[in-house]
Design a protein around this motif. Structure first.
Motif, PDB file in Angstrom:
ATOM      1  N   VAL A  96     110.510  44.306  77.483  1.00 54.29           N
ATOM      2  CA  VAL A  96     111.312  44.008  76.282  1.00 54.29           C
ATOM      3  C   VAL A  96     112.732  43.637  76.676  1.00 54.29           C
ATOM      4  N   ARG A  97     113.309  44.358  77.610  1.00 52.13           N
ATOM      5  CA  ARG A  97     114.682  44.056  78.037  1.00 52.13           C
ATOM      6  C   ARG A  97     114.776  42.669  78.678  1.00 52.13           C
ATOM      7  N   ASP A 108     116.190  35.458  75.740  1.00 52.32           N
ATOM      8  CA  ASP A 108     116.090  34.944  74.366  1.00 52.32           C
ATOM      9  C   ASP A 108     114.658  34.607  73.965  1.00 52.32           C
ATOM     10  N   ASP A 164     114.184  47.020  67.425  1.00 52.76           N
ATOM     11  CA  ASP A 164     115.649  46.968  67.437  1.00 52.76           C
ATOM     12  C   ASP A 164     116.157  45.590  67.846  1.00 52.76           C
ATOM     13  N   ARG A 165     115.404  44.892  68.682  1.00 55.11           N
ATOM     14  CA  ARG A 165     115.820  43.590  69.203  1.00 55.11           C
ATOM     15  C   ARG A 165     115.153  42.425  68.471  1.00 55.11           C
ATOM     16  N   GLU A 166     114.387  42.758  67.422  1.00 58.86           N
ATOM     17  CA  GLU A 166     113.721  41.755  66.590  1.00 58.86           C
ATOM     18  C   GLU A 166     112.804  40.842  67.395  1.00 58.86           C
ATOM     19  N   ILE A 167     112.047  41.452  68.307  1.00 58.53           N
ATOM     20  CA  ILE A 167     111.077  40.730  69.134  1.00 58.53           C
ATOM     21  C   ILE A 167     109.677  41.067  68.634  1.00 58.53           C
ATOM     22  N   GLU A 208     114.502  40.049  75.975  1.00 61.94           N
ATOM     23  CA  GLU A 208     115.773  39.965  75.244  1.00 61.94           C
ATOM     24  C   GLU A 208     116.806  39.148  76.025  1.00 61.94           C
ATOM     25  N   LEU A 260     112.037  49.747  70.768  1.00 63.00           N
ATOM     26  CA  LEU A 260     112.971  48.868  71.474  1.00 63.00           C
ATOM     27  C   LEU A 260     112.814  47.419  70.992  1.00 63.00           C
ATOM     28  N   ALA A 261     111.572  46.977  70.862  1.00 60.36           N
ATOM     29  CA  ALA A 261     111.310  45.612  70.390  1.00 60.36           C
ATOM     30  C   ALA A 261     111.759  45.435  68.941  1.00 60.36           C
TER      31      ALA A 261
END
Length: 117
Positions: free
Chosen positions: A57-58, A64, A86-89, A61, A83-84
């Motif tokens: 995920v990191r 992009d 929170d990062r809108e993935i 992110e 985590l995903a």
């Protein structure tokens, strides 16, 4: 290609990010080595991986990327899902192996691309 099309092509399950299925992706990358992904330059891409840890995920992110597809039926734990979110993935899971998944997406017009060194 829209993320929703990727979901349909790979017969994938939505883990999180259903509200982002209309996002466009223009390239794909299949790898279990995040160092290889970091060398990848395309934005708005989808990452296919059998690696299930927070680094996926990191890495997505940082690059992009809009969507991660876990192959071989892998599913992340709640900490990775959070985590995903929170990062809108978008997170998807398919039972297909990585090679077949990449081939199916390629056949439908999604291309890959890497940094030219």
């Amino acid at each position: 290609m829209k993320v929703s099309e990727i979901k349909d092509i790979l017969d994938a399950e939505i883990i999180c990010g259903e509200e982002y299925l209309d996002r466009e992706v223009f390239a794909a990358c299949g790898s279990d080595m995040m160092s290889d992904v970091l060398a990848y330059v395309k934005e708005q891409a989808v990452l296919l991986s059998g690696l299930v840890n927070p680094q996926v995920v990191r890495t997505a992110e940082m690059m992009d990327m809009q969507c991660i597809v876990f192959v071989r039926g892998k599913t992340p734990d709640e900490s990775i899902i959070d985590l995903a979110k929170d990062r809108e993935i978008v997170l998807l899971s398919t039972k297909q192996p990585m090679f077949a998944s990449c081939g199916m997406l390629y056949e439908k017009g999604l291309r890959g691309g890497a940094a030219i060194v």
